[in-house]
Write an enzyme that holds these catalytic residues in place. Structure first.
Site, PDB file in Angstrom:
ATOM      1  N   TYR A  10       0.820  -1.213   0.000  1.00  0.00           N
ATOM      2  CA  TYR A  10       0.000   0.000   0.000  1.00  0.00           C
ATOM      3  C   TYR A  10       0.857   1.267   0.000  1.00  0.00           C
ATOM      4  O   TYR A  10       0.378   2.350  -0.314  1.00  0.00           O
ATOM      5  CB  TYR A  10      -0.940   0.036   1.210  1.00  0.00           C
ATOM      6  CG  TYR A  10      -2.078  -0.971   1.151  1.00  0.00           C
ATOM      7  CD1 TYR A  10      -2.242  -1.819   0.056  1.00  0.00           C
ATOM      8  CD2 TYR A  10      -2.989  -1.077   2.181  1.00  0.00           C
ATOM      9  CE1 TYR A  10      -3.271  -2.739   0.008  1.00  0.00           C
ATOM     10  CE2 TYR A  10      -4.032  -2.003   2.142  1.00  0.00           C
ATOM     11  CZ  TYR A  10      -4.167  -2.838   1.048  1.00  0.00           C
ATOM     12  OH  TYR A  10      -5.185  -3.749   1.007  1.00  0.00           O
ATOM     13  N   LYS A  40       3.035 -15.464   1.770  1.00  0.00           N
ATOM     14  CA  LYS A  40       2.875 -16.149   0.481  1.00  0.00           C
ATOM     15  C   LYS A  40       4.300 -16.449   0.005  1.00  0.00           C
ATOM     16  O   LYS A  40       4.731 -16.028  -1.068  1.00  0.00           O
ATOM     17  CB  LYS A  40       2.113 -15.206  -0.483  1.00  0.00           C
ATOM     18  CG  LYS A  40       1.680 -15.837  -1.777  1.00  0.00           C
ATOM     19  CD  LYS A  40       0.565 -16.858  -1.642  1.00  0.00           C
ATOM     20  CE  LYS A  40       0.236 -17.478  -2.986  1.00  0.00           C
ATOM     21  NZ  LYS A  40      -0.652 -18.653  -2.876  1.00  0.00           N
ATOM     22  N   ASP A  79      -3.671 -17.919   1.119  1.00  0.00           N
ATOM     23  CA  ASP A  79      -4.868 -18.522   0.521  1.00  0.00           C
ATOM     24  C   ASP A  79      -5.446 -19.587   1.448  1.00  0.00           C
ATOM     25  O   ASP A  79      -6.662 -19.670   1.659  1.00  0.00           O
ATOM     26  CB  ASP A  79      -4.575 -19.081  -0.881  1.00  0.00           C
ATOM     27  CG  ASP A  79      -3.244 -19.809  -0.965  1.00  0.00           C
ATOM     28  OD1 ASP A  79      -2.404 -19.647  -0.054  1.00  0.00           O
ATOM     29  OD2 ASP A  79      -3.032 -20.556  -1.939  1.00  0.00           O
ATOM     30  N   ASP A 113      -5.499  -6.579   5.737  1.00  0.00           N
ATOM     31  CA  ASP A 113      -6.695  -5.810   5.386  1.00  0.00           C
ATOM     32  C   ASP A 113      -7.828  -6.776   5.044  1.00  0.00           C
ATOM     33  O   ASP A 113      -8.947  -6.684   5.563  1.00  0.00           O
ATOM     34  CB  ASP A 113      -6.338  -4.936   4.167  1.00  0.00           C
ATOM     35  CG  ASP A 113      -7.403  -3.926   3.828  1.00  0.00           C
ATOM     36  OD1 ASP A 113      -8.383  -3.818   4.594  1.00  0.00           O
ATOM     37  OD2 ASP A 113      -7.270  -3.250   2.790  1.00  0.00           O
ATOM     38  N   ASP A 138     -11.052  -8.201   7.732  1.00  0.00           N
ATOM     39  CA  ASP A 138     -12.464  -7.958   7.399  1.00  0.00           C
ATOM     40  C   ASP A 138     -13.243  -9.270   7.347  1.00  0.00           C
ATOM     41  O   ASP A 138     -14.382  -9.345   7.821  1.00  0.00           O
ATOM     42  CB  ASP A 138     -12.593  -7.252   6.039  1.00  0.00           C
ATOM     43  CG  ASP A 138     -12.621  -5.740   6.209  1.00  0.00           C
ATOM     44  OD1 ASP A 138     -12.156  -5.263   7.262  1.00  0.00           O
ATOM     45  OD2 ASP A 138     -13.096  -5.045   5.302  1.00  0.00           O
TER      46      ASP A 138
END
Ligand code: NAD
Length: 366
Positions: A141, A192, A224, A248, A252
């Site tokens: 980000y 990952k 994943d 993020d 959520d």
């Protein structure tokens, strides 16, 4: 010496829920003899109206002087038309980056009393208690270079840079290990590393840190698989640590497992454990001014503040117990109310938490 708390109510339901949380903070400060100095400031749309910017210098200065900040929520449709830099939400992003709040702690707790609120089967989620530790000021980000460019053949290409330095990983890693230590001693690092070099380094640093925390059991999971496990068997997790983007998304998803955004607190901490505490929800303009917003996420944010920034864990426990007792009584704001429950408004919910705190006091003095 007293500790300073800056209260930033913000917009729409922000002031409504913060009013209740502030009462609770003042009550436990008195009960537990905490020397707190409370100050109040403007942020978001309220600040924009008063001073023309969503984060006035004065608020930033007040924030720098504070040991902890309690924030409601910012934003609303009346500011949809203002230019990007002046939007209420920019005030929030700016205060987070100015104060270097790199560590975002987001618990996903499902009180057993609310198991029916989840979209998953009650037995899969009842009693869920996960803490997601998300890196908040780095990663893809913020990585440079970034942008959209036109290639020689005329086609446009968007690009971002996923980058983490060792020190950034270590900083969030230590926060996560320390948090796991205060809970059930299990930490799952999500990466990952089968594809992304950044997270190969991430995993290496986490492994190295583990030697300093022999009491914490470290495991690793690809993102994943973590997404899948979160909805398959979420109770397997205690603390999860991950980078900005994965965090993020996963936080959520974890929040939604609980089915009640009005119940979820959050903390954003700097290296010295100074923090900003806020509910996970927004300013909910659709329900503001009606005395129906659930204040419990903000009240539980006060509990986190007491635990992580103000070194008052007993006061934090008392608030969490009071909330649980109120739910035991069947009191619910409309967002978490079923036919079996007693529907109450924002203020009445605040009153009920205050009563539960007073009852605890009576029990202890008996
Ligand atoms: P939201 O979280 O405000 O609302 C989503 C839904 O949840 C709405 O139906 C709302 O009524 C409900 N809800 C939220 N909090 C509740 C509570 N405490 N009790 C009962 N119901 C509750 O998200 P949104 O509608 O996408 O955004 C509204 C505004 O809030 C926007 O301006 C957005 O930019 C802003 N926002 C601010 C923050 C923040 O301040 N941290 C976070 C998210 C969104």
């Amino acid at each position: 010496m007293s500790q300073r708390v800056l209260v930033l109510p913000g917009d729409h339901i922000g002031p409504e829920v913060v009013e209740q949380a502030r009462r609770v903070l003042e009550k436990v400060a008195q009960d537990f003899r905490l020397a707190l100095e409370l100050d109040e400031g403007l942020i978001g749309g309220a600040a924009l109206e008063a001073s023309g910017v969503p984060l006035p210098d004065q608020t930033l200065e007040q924030a720098r002087q504070a040991d902890a900040i309690l924030l409601g929520a910012v934003g609303g449709p009346e500011w949809d038309g203002v230019e990007r830099e002046l939007r209420p939400e920019r005030g929030l992003l700016k205060i987070r980056s100015e104060l270097a709040l790199f560590g975002n702690l987001r618990p996903a707790i499902l009180y057993p009393q609310l198991a029916d609120a989840s979209s998953l089967r009650a037995e899969v989620v009842a009693g869920l208690d996960i803490l997601i530790v998300r890196e908040l000021t780095g990663g893809i980000y913020f990585g440079e270079p970034r942008g959209i460019r036109t290639l020689e053949n005329g086609e446009r290409e968007g690009y971002n840079t996923y980058v983490y330095s060792e020190s950034e990983i270590e900083r969030i890693g230590r926060l996560a290990f320390e948090s796991a230590r205060k809970r059930n001693g299990r930490l799952c690092s999500v990466d990952k590393s089968n594809v992304l070099e950044v997270t190969v380094l991430w995993r290496e640093v986490m492994e190295r840190l583990a030697a300093d925390y022999p009491d914490v059991e470290l495991s690793h999971m690809y993102v994943d698989n973590a997404a899948m496990q979160l909805v398959r068997a979420p109770k397997q997790f205690d603390v999860v640590v991950t980078g900005n983007m994965f965090g993020d998304i996963l936080s959520d998803a974890a929040a939604m497992l609980t089915g009640s955004i009005g119940m979820l607190p959050s903390a954003s901490l700097d290296v010295n454990s100074r923090g900003m505490y806020e509910p996970c929800h927004g300013s909910a303009p659709d329900i503001s001014g009606q005395d129906v917003a659930n204040p419990l996420a903000t009240i539980l944010s006060v509990a986190m503040m007491l635990r992580y920034s103000l070194a008052a864990p007993a006061a934090a426990d008392a608030i969490e117990l009071a909330v649980s007792r109120v739910l035991d009584r069947g009191l619910r704001t409309p967002d978490i109310c079923t036919d079996k429950d007693e529907k109450v408004g924002t203020r009445a919910m605040g009153d009920a938490v205050m009563e539960a705190l007073a009852t605890r006091e009576l029990e202890e003095s008996a």
